[in-house]
Design a protein around this motif. Structure first.
Motif, PDB file in Angstrom:
ATOM      1  N   SER A 157       2.433   1.789  -3.376  1.00 34.01           N
ATOM      2  CA  SER A 157       1.452   2.240  -4.371  1.00 34.01           C
ATOM      3  C   SER A 157       1.132   3.731  -4.242  1.00 34.01           C
ATOM      4  O   SER A 157       0.576   4.320  -5.157  1.00 34.01           O
ATOM      5  CB  SER A 157       0.173   1.407  -4.297  1.00 34.01           C
ATOM      6  OG  SER A 157      -0.510   1.662  -3.100  1.00 34.01           O
ATOM      7  N   GLU A 158       1.499   4.333  -3.128  1.00 33.21           N
ATOM      8  CA  GLU A 158       1.315   5.778  -2.971  1.00 33.21           C
ATOM      9  C   GLU A 158       2.343   6.560  -3.790  1.00 33.21           C
ATOM     10  O   GLU A 158       2.141   7.730  -4.086  1.00 33.21           O
ATOM     11  CB  GLU A 158       1.424   6.176  -1.493  1.00 33.21           C
ATOM     12  CG  GLU A 158       0.276   5.673  -0.650  1.00 33.21           C
ATOM     13  CD  GLU A 158       0.472   5.944   0.833  1.00 33.21           C
ATOM     14  OE1 GLU A 158       1.476   6.599   1.227  1.00 33.21           O
ATOM     15  OE2 GLU A 158      -0.377   5.482   1.619  1.00 33.21           O
ATOM     16  N   ARG A 170       0.827  -1.208   0.000  1.00 34.37           N
ATOM     17  CA  ARG A 170       0.000   0.000   0.000  1.00 34.37           C
ATOM     18  C   ARG A 170       0.863   1.261   0.000  1.00 34.37           C
ATOM     19  O   ARG A 170       0.595   2.220  -0.737  1.00 34.37           O
ATOM     20  CB  ARG A 170      -0.945  -0.008   1.207  1.00 34.37           C
ATOM     21  CG  ARG A 170      -1.965   1.109   1.166  1.00 34.37           C
ATOM     22  CD  ARG A 170      -2.992   1.037   2.278  1.00 34.37           C
ATOM     23  NE  ARG A 170      -2.385   1.277   3.574  1.00 34.37           N
ATOM     24  CZ  ARG A 170      -2.261   0.380   4.544  1.00 34.37           C
ATOM     25  NH1 ARG A 170      -2.704  -0.843   4.381  1.00 34.37           N
ATOM     26  NH2 ARG A 170      -1.699   0.692   5.689  1.00 34.37           N
ATOM     27  N   LYS A 171       1.930   1.256   0.792  1.00 36.19           N
ATOM     28  CA  LYS A 171       2.821   2.424   0.855  1.00 36.19           C
ATOM     29  C   LYS A 171       3.560   2.629  -0.469  1.00 36.19           C
ATOM     30  O   LYS A 171       3.742   3.760  -0.910  1.00 36.19           O
ATOM     31  CB  LYS A 171       3.825   2.280   2.005  1.00 36.19           C
ATOM     32  CG  LYS A 171       3.179   2.332   3.369  1.00 36.19           C
ATOM     33  CD  LYS A 171       2.513   3.662   3.610  1.00 36.19           C
ATOM     34  CE  LYS A 171       1.961   3.783   5.001  1.00 36.19           C
ATOM     35  NZ  LYS A 171       1.401   5.107   5.263  1.00 36.19           N
TER      36      LYS A 171
END
Length: 178
Positions: A135-136, A132-133
């Motif tokens: 993908s930021e 998730r990080k």
């Protein structure tokens, strides 16, 4: 131009327009592929960056960052069920990642013991946080290449070419070359 094409299908019959569209498509492909090999920088303060995509740090709490760096250092991969064999190395990395906070040793050991405990899903949760990080910062099509991936019960690793990993932190470099 695209709106005009959609509104007037006669333009699609024009050979010059077809050639322009073909050239545009080829140019797009070239720009996408040149960034597939983006470097990962771990700076002297143990911060993660993908400088081609952003000047922003990939912000992670200590445990996800520890796990990510661990897998960057183990390019051949590690089975999650064998993570307990790497407890000493995980501890060293965690200490480096959190060095300015002086977290007590007992807290680090408890956190890592929970991570490597057989039958515990904590490692999967951490890998999800890492993904998730990433993908930021990274485009969607590159996240899988830079995330921790693998099959259930098999080796997990980060697929990126290790020549793209730029470790500038002295203590992490020492661990990487041990």
């Amino acid at each position: 131009m695209l709106m005009e094409l959609l509104a007037n299908d006669k333009l699609l019959e024009d050979e010059d327009i077809k050639e322009m569209l073909k050239d545009m498509a080829l140019q797009k492909g070239k720009t996408d592929t040149c960034f597939k090999d983006t470097p990962i920088v771990i700076d002297t303060q143990c911060r993660l960056f993908f400088p081609i995509y952003s000047e922003k740090e990939v912000k992670m709490s200590y445990l996800p960052k520890t796990v990510y760096i661990f897998f960057l250092l183990h390019h051949t991969g590690v089975e999650f069920k064998n993570l307990d064999s790497y407890m000493k190395e995980l501890y060293q990395i965690y200490q480096i990642v959190s060095e300015e906070k002086n977290i007590e040793a007992g807290k680090i050991k408890r956190s890592l013991s929970n991570l490597v405990a057989p039958g515990n899903n904590r490692i999967y949760e951490i890998c999800s946080v890492v993904r998730r990080k990433l993908s930021e910062i990274l485009p969607t099509e590159l996240v899988a290449q830079y995330a921790i991936t693998g099959k259930w019960g098999g080796l997990h690793k980060i697929e990126v070419e290790r020549s793209l990993v730029d470790i500038r932190h002295k203590k992490l470099k020492q661990i990487a070359f041990e």
